[in-house]
Write an enzyme that holds these catalytic residues in place. Structure first.
Site, PDB file in Angstrom:
ATOM      1  N   SER A  23     -13.196  46.405  43.003  1.00 35.60           N
ATOM      2  CA  SER A  23     -12.635  45.518  41.984  1.00 35.60           C
ATOM      3  C   SER A  23     -12.515  46.204  40.625  1.00 35.60           C
ATOM      4  O   SER A  23     -12.110  45.592  39.648  1.00 35.60           O
ATOM      5  CB  SER A  23     -13.512  44.263  41.841  1.00 35.60           C
ATOM      6  OG  SER A  23     -14.852  44.630  41.546  1.00 35.60           O
ATOM      7  N   ASN A 110     -25.094  40.194  41.904  1.00 37.72           N
ATOM      8  CA  ASN A 110     -24.674  38.791  42.011  1.00 37.72           C
ATOM      9  C   ASN A 110     -24.951  38.003  40.726  1.00 37.72           C
ATOM     10  O   ASN A 110     -24.097  37.272  40.237  1.00 37.72           O
ATOM     11  CB  ASN A 110     -25.356  38.117  43.193  1.00 37.72           C
ATOM     12  CG  ASN A 110     -24.944  38.757  44.511  1.00 37.72           C
ATOM     13  OD1 ASN A 110     -24.037  39.588  44.530  1.00 37.72           O
ATOM     14  ND2 ASN A 110     -25.589  38.380  45.591  1.00 37.72           N
ATOM     15  N   THR A 155      13.368   7.589  26.126  1.00 43.61           N
ATOM     16  CA  THR A 155      12.604   7.349  27.352  1.00 43.61           C
ATOM     17  C   THR A 155      13.626   7.533  28.475  1.00 43.61           C
ATOM     18  O   THR A 155      14.804   7.202  28.295  1.00 43.61           O
ATOM     19  CB  THR A 155      11.997   5.929  27.422  1.00 43.61           C
ATOM     20  OG1 THR A 155      13.061   4.973  27.462  1.00 43.61           O
ATOM     21  CG2 THR A 155      11.094   5.628  26.240  1.00 43.61           C
ATOM     22  N   SER A 277      23.718  37.616  25.921  1.00 41.37           N
ATOM     23  CA  SER A 277      24.039  37.945  27.306  1.00 41.37           C
ATOM     24  C   SER A 277      24.852  39.223  27.294  1.00 41.37           C
ATOM     25  O   SER A 277      25.636  39.471  26.384  1.00 41.37           O
ATOM     26  CB  SER A 277      24.846  36.812  27.922  1.00 41.37           C
ATOM     27  OG  SER A 277      25.652  37.308  28.965  1.00 41.37           O
ATOM     28  N   ASN A 285      20.284  32.598  24.306  1.00 39.68           N
ATOM     29  CA  ASN A 285      19.398  32.003  25.309  1.00 39.68           C
ATOM     30  C   ASN A 285      17.974  31.842  24.775  1.00 39.68           C
ATOM     31  O   ASN A 285      17.429  32.784  24.201  1.00 39.68           O
ATOM     32  CB  ASN A 285      19.361  32.885  26.556  1.00 39.68           C
ATOM     33  CG  ASN A 285      20.750  33.125  27.123  1.00 39.68           C
ATOM     34  OD1 ASN A 285      21.598  32.242  27.064  1.00 39.68           O
ATOM     35  ND2 ASN A 285      20.990  34.317  27.619  1.00 39.68           N
ATOM     36  N   GLU A 290      11.731  29.489  27.584  1.00 33.65           N
ATOM     37  CA  GLU A 290      11.815  29.425  29.053  1.00 33.65           C
ATOM     38  C   GLU A 290      10.652  30.156  29.710  1.00 33.65           C
ATOM     39  O   GLU A 290      10.095  29.713  30.716  1.00 33.65           O
ATOM     40  CB  GLU A 290      13.143  30.027  29.525  1.00 33.65           C
ATOM     41  CG  GLU A 290      14.341  29.196  29.124  1.00 33.65           C
ATOM     42  CD  GLU A 290      15.646  29.930  29.388  1.00 33.65           C
ATOM     43  OE1 GLU A 290      16.421  29.471  30.217  1.00 33.65           O
ATOM     44  OE2 GLU A 290      15.891  30.975  28.754  1.00 33.65           O
ATOM     45  N   GLN A 322     -15.065  37.602  44.347  1.00 31.00           N
ATOM     46  CA  GLN A 322     -14.488  38.683  43.554  1.00 31.00           C
ATOM     47  C   GLN A 322     -13.043  38.345  43.170  1.00 31.00           C
ATOM     48  O   GLN A 322     -12.509  38.877  42.202  1.00 31.00           O
ATOM     49  CB  GLN A 322     -14.543  39.982  44.363  1.00 31.00           C
ATOM     50  CG  GLN A 322     -14.026  41.195  43.656  1.00 31.00           C
ATOM     51  CD  GLN A 322     -14.431  42.469  44.364  1.00 31.00           C
ATOM     52  OE1 GLN A 322     -15.576  42.893  44.308  1.00 31.00           O
ATOM     53  NE2 GLN A 322     -13.490  43.071  45.071  1.00 31.00           N
TER      54      GLN A 322
END
Ligand code: ARG
Length: 459
Positions: A23, A110, A155, A277, A285, A290, A322
């Site tokens: 890990s 642990n 709404t 674009s 954009n 987004e 892990q």
């Protein structure tokens, strides 16, 4: 690969399994927590006489050096070691020799990994809270500036009643205020010191867990060794609070995306947060909005991964756990980053007051106000609603707006209408009259803002 128990030549199967079991590639970032935990552990071993004061001092000095080195350059040789705990001990051995081998007395990886993760979560939750506070300050400033600007409240994404833009922004302030509190709860429950649980059952050595807890800033010691090494609920809670916060940010992003579209035209984001674009020269954009919306799915995915990871695990430690690191780190990084971007995006957004004003003209969003007017004249609300509904239907049929109606026309629906009824169709007035506690009247919005500023410590 160097593990804690390796000796002799490795067979290909061993190499493969170790590569997959490792890990270090992702838990290396726990290094500062691992070292801090080890320093506290070594001091305690010295203080309790489990190792000598000299051995303890040598270990602590070596660990402090490792921390300083890491602070100067946090790149570590990620392929050579199984995990961060193995690496730190190996590095310590390089520095101070055999004494390093005493550090792991009365400890297991642990309880060590549980400690590191708890320290990480406490810090990360604190940082997320700072990020929330910063964004809240931005929201309050913008809300104050825009308290008198009216837009259609929706709404079902249908025009409903006019609301203050400041009120709308403050709705997000309060949502993330609850997120702030949730991350406070995350810190409280991560605040249990697990070290001393050993592998699962505690230890035969006369350790002092209270000392370790004090030194590491924990307010309590985990009271059950099995629980201390087994649960990852504090990680799940952190990621859950993150997912919810991301969902809140995502909703605001969705609104920005709609509002910056040609159809709405309510707002323009700073160029920094939009892209063009390669093919269509007219495009702006709202990429960053987004992306935040997209990343909300990613954090929810991490939450689901973690819940599934623990759901069938028998006590105590299992290697499955892990798998908690990557979702945790990813959620922490994502949330902290998104809060920054979100704050900057709102801070620099420009609202188009003409478009906002135009959006409530002729949209029937004051139909409720006409009904309320009749109620104040004594008509039961259900009847008043019916009158107003009939007026709207007729207008729709004739392609007219409420604003176009004359007093005589209104009176043909109800004799209760008088001269002042004509004022009811104004969206500004409609919002201004919603003075009930928590309502959208700009004067009420300013009260909310004052309350919010108080929460932020008067800034
Ligand atoms: N890298 C391990 C983890 O993240 C550390 C604990 C390993 N303990 C063990 N018994 N294999 O969970």
């Amino acid at each position: 690969m160097r593990t804690l128990w390796s000796h002799g030549e490795e067979r290909p199967a061993e190499v493969l399994a170790e590569e997959w079991g490792a890990s270090f590639a992702f838990d290396a970032r726990l290094l500062p927590y691992d070292v801090r935990g080890s320093i506290a552990h070594a001091r305690m071993l010295g203080a309790t006489g489990i190792i000598t004061p000299e051995e303890s001092a040598r270990i602590v000095a070596g660990l402090e050096e490792i921390l300083r080195e890491w602070e100067a350059d946090p790149t570590v040789p990620v392929t050579e070691y199984e995990d961060v705990h193995t690496y730190v001990e190996a590095r310590l051995t390089e520095k101070i020799g055999e004494t390093a081998r005493k550090l792991h007395t009365a400890r297991s990886r642990n309880d060590q990994v549980a400690l590191d993760a708890r320290l990480f979560v406490k810090d990360a939750a604190g940082e997320v809270r700072e990020g929330i506070r910063h964004f809240q300050r931005v929201l309050v400033e913008r809300a104050e500036e825009l308290a008198d600007v009216i837009l259609p409240g929706y709404t079902h994404l249908q025009h409903a009643q006019p609301v203050s833009l400041g009120h709308h922004l403050m709705a997000y302030f309060w949502m993330i205020e609850r997120d702030y509190a949730r991350f406070g709860g995350v810190i409280d429950r991560a605040d249990w010191m697990p070290l001393g649980a050993g592998a699962l059952a505690g230890t035969t050595f006369p350790i002092d867990r209270q000392q370790v807890a004090r030194e590491l800033g924990f307010s309590r010691v985990a009271p059950n060794s099995l629980d201390a090494v087994s649960d990852r609920d504090f990680i799940i809670e952190f990621v859950s609070a993150s997912a919810l916060l991301m969902v809140h940010l995502s909703r605001l992003c969705e609104e920005l995306i709609l509002w910056t579209s040609r159809e709405f035209g309510f707002c323009r984001l700073d160029d920094a947060f939009t892209t063009g674009s390669s093919m269509m020269p007219q495009k702006r954009n709202p990429d960053l909005a987004e992306l935040i919306r997209g990343k909300s799915g990613r954090v929810t995915g991490s939450l689901v991964s973690l819940l599934m990871m623990v759901k069938g695990l028998p006590l105590a430690y299992n290697k499955d756990m892990q798998e908690d690191k990557e979702p945790l780190f990813d959620a922490a990084d994502t949330v902290r980053g998104c809060l920054k971007v979100m704050a900057a995006m709102i801070q620099t957004a420009r609202f188009n007051r003409d478009r906002l004003a135009a959006a409530t003209r002729g949209d029937f969003s004051t139909a409720t106000d006409l009904a309320d007017y009749l109620v104040r004249k004594g008509l039961p609300f259900r009847d008043a609603h019916d009158v107003s509904r009939r007026i709207v239907m007729a207008c729709l049929e004739q392609g007219r707006a409420l604003e176009d109606l004359s007093l005589d026309e209104l009176r043909s629906y109800s004799p209760l209408f008088e001269e002042d009824a004509l004022l009811e169709v104004s969206p500004e007035r409609s919002a201004a009259r919603r003075t009930s506690e928590g309502g959208t009247a700009p004067e009420r919005v300013r009260e909310q803002i004052a309350q919010a500023r108080e929460l932020l410590g008067g800034v």
